[in-house]
Design an enzyme around this catalytic site. Structure first.
Site, mmCIF file in Angstrom:
data_model
loop_
_atom_site.group_PDB
_atom_site.id
_atom_site.type_symbol
_atom_site.label_atom_id
_atom_site.label_comp_id
_atom_site.label_asym_id
_atom_site.label_seq_id
_atom_site.Cartn_x
_atom_site.Cartn_y
_atom_site.Cartn_z
ATOM 1 N N ALA A 131 1.385 -1.544 -9.173
ATOM 2 C CA ALA A 131 1.479 -0.149 -9.616
ATOM 3 C C ALA A 131 2.939 0.225 -9.832
ATOM 4 C CB ALA A 131 0.804 0.772 -8.600
ATOM 5 N N ASP A 285 -2.630 12.700 -5.353
ATOM 6 C CA ASP A 285 -2.706 11.705 -6.427
ATOM 7 C C ASP A 285 -4.077 11.012 -6.440
ATOM 8 O OD1 ASP A 285 -1.642 10.353 -8.579
ATOM 9 O OD2 ASP A 285 -0.662 8.807 -7.386
#
Length: 554
Positions: A131, A285
């Site tokens: 990520a 998130d």
């Protein structure tokens, strides 16, 4: 390791070779992307749109973590981004190019004090996911348990300092050129984003966040949080229990695993509402890469696992309760009170004249409500609300930047799995149940505000609205009416209900006369809502779901 906008800008200005080189790179790549979108964005050729999606992905990936975070937020909005582009943007969640494996091993040894092959039974040669800030390995411990080991990308503090300073500089310089209020407070919003990014790269804080989040949902069987392995975690390495689940990304994938997307959406939204309106501590998130579907159901709720607790934030008790009230004022079409909520939350200056704003709110927001609460979604609010930004002095307080991000991401995820989903259709029943339960002093005060007008008169239509929405959204055969009836009875007869009893008595004896109309209406409403048949159906639904469903259908 702390975000310091002024200090970081000074640091960058003292290094013009860094500033000028990076600024040219950012502007040239964004300008090339904007030009491609302008020229080809309206094309009906699927191949052209796929190439544009790949260009967006490549541009954001090349520009680094700060820009990848923006792309991640867009990847959860199927209502804003074309499907061709969305398929590419979802790769930003956990499918980015990894950094060299040797660097990851060096970070592990530096942070944990020993080589990976001594700390873990089996350590693979490649990560399973990469990520914006790190990459994850699936690793086996000596005990035979599998864990997720997240290792941070190299040189992140320096990269973030540089890019955040440039983004903030560009935002501040361009803010006066933006239409009216849209640029107001842009620097503060970027500061909020920068602060959370720097907290996100300290994995010790993330470990603390994960354990705090787990404690909040400890007694909730529908929400799972992986256990942190403290002895194998440090500032740049985080080890947690491995999750065997399915990413909440594609409806077809979930159905192929015999998982119920609607039940999973409901759990995600309910958990998000609890975080914002009940706990005051939320996951900022919640994109599909951070949420996994697990087997099993509890009632009409699916089982969901949360991961990645780097971007978390808190909401004050005052804001939390004001938001709760704002949902009620919106649904009750009390736009005067809603305007007051905007002032209290900082979206409007206290000195603002609300006289022209109240009818504007009614025109812009009231028209979207119609007769059906379930048809009103968050995007409808934001789209119509943006119209007010041009004519009235609205602004977005910096502290709401992450809250809006969390809600938008949550709704975007749900829309991806079910395009017909409406977040307000779940939010309002949740708020209604909490108000009717009145289990805190603040909620009892909000309940009084809903039930009685400024003259102390009982507003039966509002109580009926609350009860109707709870009953209409009860998917278990009147099962939700049982706890509401029990909580309401405890409130009415218990020591916490003294204010409610006093208000009812004052309403009964009004203008030196006995007024029984409202009391009769109240008793009739309660009789219709909490009839013996409905309550019996609720009991059967809890004891035997099939029998409860048959009773509700009878």
């Amino acid at each position: 390791m702390r975000y310091d906008p002024k200090g970081d800008l000074r640091w960058l200005l003292l290094r013009p070779w860094v500033l000028i080189g990076r600024l040219l790179q950012v502007l040239s790549q964004l300008a090339a992307l904007a030009l491609a979108l302008l020229i080809q964005g309206s094309s009906s050729d699927a191949a052209v749109q796929r190439r544009l999606g790949q260009k967006i992905l490549t541009t954001l990936t090349n520009l680094g973590p700060c820009f990848i975070k923006v792309g991640q937020a867009l990847s959860t909005r199927p209502d804003l981004v074309r499907r061709d582009w969305l398929d590419q943007l979802t790769q930003l969640q956990d499918n980015l190019p990894p950094f060299p494996h040797a660097i990851a091993l060096a970070v592990i040894q530096e942070e944990l004090g020993a080589p990976a092959d001594q700390l873990f039974d089996v350590f693979p040669q490649a990560p399973v996911a990469a990520a914006s800030l790190g990459q994850v390995y699936k690793v086996r411990l000596g005990s035979g348990h599998w864990v997720a080991v997240k290792v941070q990308r190299p040189n992140l503090p320096q990269i973030l300092r540089r890019d955040l300073a440039i983004i903030r500089l560009l935002a501040v310089l361009s803010a006066p050129l933006l239409p009216l209020n849209l640029g107001f407070g842009l620097g503060e919003i970027i500061d909020e984003f920068g602060r959370t990014l720097f907290e996100e790269i300290d994995y010790r804080l993330e470990a603390d966040n994960a354990e705090r989040f787990a404690a909040l949902f400890e007694h909730n069987p529908t929400v799972f949080v992986p256990r942190v392995e403290r002895l194998l975690s440090a500032r740049r390495v985080l080890t947690t229990q491995w999750i065997n689940g399915t990413k909440l990304q594609e409806r077809r994938t979930l159905e192929a695993e015999h998982l119920d997307p609607t039940a999973l959406i409901r759990t995600g939204v309910m958990a998000g509402l609890q975080q914002l309106l009940e706990f005051g501590y939320f996951h900022a998130d919640p994109h599909p890469g951070n949420l996994f579907a697990l087997p099993g159901k509890t009632g009409n709720l699916g089982h969901v696992a949360y991961v990645d607790f780097g971007m978390m934030d808190s909401i004050s008790d005052f804001d939390r309760l004001t938001l709760t009230g704002a949902v009620v004022h919106l649904i009750n079409r009390d736009f005067q009170a809603l305007a007051g909520d905007f002032v209290a939350l900082g979206f409007l200056n206290p000195s603002t004249d609300l006289t022209p704003i109240v009818p504007a709110l009614e025109t812009v927001l009231g028209g979207q409500l119609g007769e059906n609460v379930g048809s009103f979604n968050f995007k409808a609010i934001t789209d119509r609300f943006s119209e007010l930004m041009f004519d009235y002095p609205f602004r977005v307080p910096a502290r709401f930047a992450l809250i809006i991000r969390a809600v938008v991401s949550q709704e975007g995820l749900a829309l991806r799995l079910d395009p017909a989903f409406r977040i307000i259709g779940v939010a309002y029943p949740y708020v209604a149940r909490r108000l009717l339960a009145g289990d805190t002093a603040e909620l009892r005060e909000k309940l009084m505000e809903v039930l009685f007008d400024r003259h102390g008169r009982l507003q039966l239509q509002r109580l009926e609205s609350l009860l109707t929405v709870v009953e209409a959204n009860d998917g278990e055969g009147y099962g939700d009416l049982l706890p509401v009836a029990g909580a309401g009875l405890r409130l009415l007869l218990g020591p916490q209900g003294s204010s409610l009893r006093q208000r009812l008595l004052l309403n009964l004896v009004r203008d030196n006369r006995l007024q029984t109309d409202d009391l009769q209406g109240l008793l009739a409403l309660l009789g219709r809502t909490f009839s013996v048949r409905k309550l019996a159906g609720g009991m059967l639904a809890r004891l035997n779901p099939l029998a409860g469903a048959l009773e509700a259908a009878a």
